[in-house]
Motif scaffolding. Sequence first.
Motif, PDB file in Angstrom:
ATOM      1  N   SER A  51       0.833  -1.210   0.000  1.00  0.00           N
ATOM      2  CA  SER A  51       0.000   0.000   0.000  1.00  0.00           C
ATOM      3  C   SER A  51       0.865   1.257   0.000  1.00  0.00           C
ATOM      4  CB  SER A  51      -0.902   0.038   1.242  1.00  0.00           C
ATOM      5  OG  SER A  51      -1.839  -1.004   1.188  1.00  0.00           O
ATOM      6  N   ASP A 176      -5.779  -0.884  -4.726  1.00  0.00           N
ATOM      7  CA  ASP A 176      -5.226  -1.422  -3.487  1.00  0.00           C
ATOM      8  C   ASP A 176      -6.219  -2.386  -2.843  1.00  0.00           C
ATOM      9  OD1 ASP A 176      -3.691  -2.027  -1.334  1.00  0.00           O
ATOM     10  OD2 ASP A 176      -3.579   0.009  -0.536  1.00  0.00           O
ATOM     11  N   GLU A 177      -6.043  -3.641  -3.065  1.00  0.00           N
ATOM     12  CA  GLU A 177      -6.929  -4.693  -2.539  1.00  0.00           C
ATOM     13  C   GLU A 177      -8.399  -4.343  -2.750  1.00  0.00           C
ATOM     14  OE1 GLU A 177      -6.061  -6.589   1.102  1.00  0.00           O
ATOM     15  OE2 GLU A 177      -3.976  -5.967   1.135  1.00  0.00           O
TER      16      GLU A 177
HETATM   17 MG    MG Z   1      -2.032  -2.818   2.102  1.00  0.00          MG
END
Ligand code: MG
Length: 255
Positions: A51, A176-177
């Motif tokens: 991240s 991000d995810e």
């Molecule tokens: Mg992360």
Amino acid sequence: MTQPKASAGALISTIGLFKYFGDTLILDDINLTVQRGEVVVLIGPSGSGKSTLLRCCNGLEIAQKGIVEICGERLSQQGQLLPERQLDALRTRAGMVFQSFNLFAHLKVIDNITIGPRKVLEQHAEESRRLGLELLDKVGLADKADAMPGNLSGGQKQRVAIARALAMRPELMLFDEPTSALDPELVGEVLQVIRLLAAEGMTMIIVTHEMNFAREIADRIIVMDRGRIVDSGTPEMIFGSEANPRTRSFLAKVL
Ligand code: MG
Ligand code: ADP
């Protein structure tokens, strides 16, 4: 003084990035170049810096050392970000989608999508609405323009978040995810939208724990561990027997 320059087709480049939080080294000499049209999937254990790397790629975080370039323009170098105005302009080139959607709860879906183009790109109201509706159609939510985010499922919220990012006409998308906060039955609808973007040639960096999806969509998989890129290659290489031991040990835990 001559400065290192990213290669011609590169949409985003990080050169020798070092990022600390306090005394802790979080990104340790990250060199990553993503070419136009390329789909890069970033995998690795929790806390490995995925991240933080994405956030450095659009100036939400700043590395103390190293360079980030988007479309050949320097977003940050040696701890300095571009001045605010230029930064905003460059940031619009990289759309970001977060795990937690981050929609404006008090705005209708269509207004969530049009607010950026109207405020930042100075698009007219009708134009931004027309484009917003087109994008909602693309993510399969043409009938939700006037809904409030609170009345949507997680999968629908995330598709709105993707439409909102696309409304800024980004050159690349950072995910991000994007499916980590979703109930399992809603993951597929979001992955389907990302597949569609890949098919259209969108450049993307995707952090995900969906290994089958990574394998299917990635041109290149990058493996991070403890702030470093420890492996990188095609899905065949990363999921195959020649992957390095750290990759295999990570995959053994998540597969
Ligand atoms: Mg992360
Ligand atoms: P990942 O996304 O791979 O799980 P992160 O980039 O979120 O990893 O985090 C990498 C490391 O940086 C972790 O040890 C995390 O605790 C730390 N970290 C992340 N953000 C901050 C912050 N704002 N302040 C201090 N430490 C942070």
